[in-house]
Design an enzyme around this catalytic site. Structure first.
Site, PDB file in Angstrom:
ATOM      1  N   LYS A  20       0.840  -1.194   0.000  1.00  0.00           N
ATOM      2  CA  LYS A  20       0.000   0.000   0.000  1.00  0.00           C
ATOM      3  C   LYS A  20       0.886   1.259   0.000  1.00  0.00           C
ATOM      4  O   LYS A  20       2.106   1.163   0.148  1.00  0.00           O
ATOM      5  CB  LYS A  20      -0.946  -0.056   1.216  1.00  0.00           C
ATOM      6  CG  LYS A  20      -1.891  -1.285   1.177  1.00  0.00           C
ATOM      7  CD  LYS A  20      -3.155  -1.085   2.015  1.00  0.00           C
ATOM      8  CE  LYS A  20      -3.103  -1.760   3.342  1.00  0.00           C
ATOM      9  NZ  LYS A  20      -4.442  -1.829   4.032  1.00  0.00           N
ATOM     10  N   TYR A  60     -12.077  -1.859  -2.630  1.00  0.00           N
ATOM     11  CA  TYR A  60     -12.615  -2.071  -1.287  1.00  0.00           C
ATOM     12  C   TYR A  60     -14.150  -2.018  -1.258  1.00  0.00           C
ATOM     13  O   TYR A  60     -14.742  -1.726  -0.214  1.00  0.00           O
ATOM     14  CB  TYR A  60     -12.037  -1.039  -0.318  1.00  0.00           C
ATOM     15  CG  TYR A  60     -10.610  -1.326   0.108  1.00  0.00           C
ATOM     16  CD1 TYR A  60     -10.279  -2.504   0.785  1.00  0.00           C
ATOM     17  CD2 TYR A  60      -9.591  -0.415  -0.145  1.00  0.00           C
ATOM     18  CE1 TYR A  60      -8.977  -2.772   1.192  1.00  0.00           C
ATOM     19  CE2 TYR A  60      -8.275  -0.670   0.271  1.00  0.00           C
ATOM     20  CZ  TYR A  60      -7.984  -1.848   0.936  1.00  0.00           C
ATOM     21  OH  TYR A  60      -6.691  -2.111   1.348  1.00  0.00           O
ATOM     22  N   ASN A 123      -1.285  -0.165   7.689  1.00  0.00           N
ATOM     23  CA  ASN A 123      -0.760  -1.514   7.946  1.00  0.00           C
ATOM     24  C   ASN A 123      -0.040  -2.130   6.731  1.00  0.00           C
ATOM     25  O   ASN A 123       0.059  -3.346   6.594  1.00  0.00           O
ATOM     26  CB  ASN A 123      -1.847  -2.428   8.532  1.00  0.00           C
ATOM     27  CG  ASN A 123      -3.017  -2.618   7.577  1.00  0.00           C
ATOM     28  OD1 ASN A 123      -2.992  -2.131   6.446  1.00  0.00           O
ATOM     29  ND2 ASN A 123      -4.033  -3.335   8.017  1.00  0.00           N
ATOM     30  N   HIS A 126      -1.713  -5.363   1.464  1.00  0.00           N
ATOM     31  CA  HIS A 126      -3.026  -5.946   1.214  1.00  0.00           C
ATOM     32  C   HIS A 126      -2.853  -7.363   0.694  1.00  0.00           C
ATOM     33  O   HIS A 126      -1.919  -7.638  -0.059  1.00  0.00           O
ATOM     34  CB  HIS A 126      -3.812  -5.138   0.172  1.00  0.00           C
ATOM     35  CG  HIS A 126      -5.026  -5.876  -0.316  1.00  0.00           C
ATOM     36  ND1 HIS A 126      -6.213  -5.880   0.388  1.00  0.00           N
ATOM     37  CD2 HIS A 126      -5.204  -6.697  -1.383  1.00  0.00           C
ATOM     38  CE1 HIS A 126      -7.077  -6.666  -0.247  1.00  0.00           C
ATOM     39  NE2 HIS A 126      -6.498  -7.178  -1.326  1.00  0.00           N
ATOM     40  N   GLU A 137      -9.934  -9.766  -7.518  1.00  0.00           N
ATOM     41  CA  GLU A 137      -8.896  -8.729  -7.443  1.00  0.00           C
ATOM     42  C   GLU A 137      -7.853  -8.891  -8.546  1.00  0.00           C
ATOM     43  O   GLU A 137      -7.361  -7.909  -9.101  1.00  0.00           O
ATOM     44  CB  GLU A 137      -8.248  -8.752  -6.048  1.00  0.00           C
ATOM     45  CG  GLU A 137      -9.228  -8.288  -4.973  1.00  0.00           C
ATOM     46  CD  GLU A 137      -8.751  -8.503  -3.539  1.00  0.00           C
ATOM     47  OE1 GLU A 137      -7.603  -8.969  -3.340  1.00  0.00           O
ATOM     48  OE2 GLU A 137      -9.522  -8.187  -2.616  1.00  0.00           O
TER      49      GLU A 137
END
Ligand code: UDP
Ligand code: MG
Length: 159
Positions: A20, A60, A123, A126, A137
């Site tokens: 990310k 998302y 974090n 992904h 995805e």
């Protein structure tokens, strides 16, 4: 030829993993790729993409009703991400394990989130959480397809 999403449950299982924007900014791309390479997994797709807000919202989409959706999609489109397709036995589950828990506090040291992150919304990485989300995805992030190359060390990785 193998479909872009591979074959779940075989050694050709595939998942979508992404570094990310925070992981790119913090120069963790090489470390993250190295972990999967060293474990024995095969990298079949790799590119840097700066997602638009619309791409973040599509990625998302299942979280669109959550209160953090706006912040999450703004963050996800705030800079380039590194999109990866990894292949190998159990890669979907194993990838999630190597990422750690969603919550950094619950992530064990040794996992990516457990080694590099503190806050839930930063974090680092992904990973697809099921064969269905991996297929969805991978189709979305790699519409051009990935690379079906044969890795010659596989007989030393798989029995
Ligand atoms: N997230 C957040 N607040 C929350 C839950 C999740 O900001 O209360 C962020 C977090 O960065 C997480 C991402 O939204 O990685 C996607 O949520 P998901 O539940 O899919 O977690 P993941 O699959 O990334 O572990
Ligand atoms: Mg998720």
């Amino acid at each position: 030829a193998l479909p872009v999403w591979g074959k779940a449950g075989t050694n050709q299982e595939r998942t979508f993993l992404a570094v990310k924007p925070d992981g790119v900014q913090r120069a963790l791309v090489g470390d993250i790729i190295a972990r999967f390479e060293k474990r024995g997994y095969k990298l079949v797709g790799l590119k840097m993409v700066w997602p638009t807000k619309e791409m973040a919202e599509a990625h998302y989409a299942d979280l669109s009703k959550k209160p953090f959706f706006g912040g999450l999609t703004s963050f996800f489109s705030s800079g380039p991400i590194v999109c990866m397709c990894w292949e190998g036995k159990d890669i979907i589950k194993q990838g999630r394990q190597m990422l750690g828990e969603t919550q950094p506090l619950a992530s064990k040291p040794g996992s990516i989130r457990g080694d590099f992150s503190i806050d839930l919304g930063r974090n680092i990485c992904h990973g697809s959480d099921s064969p269905e989300s991996a297929a969805h995805e991978l189709k979305m992030w790699f519409p051009e397809g990935v690379n079906d190359w044969g890795k010659t060390v596989d007989s030393w990785v798989y029995e």
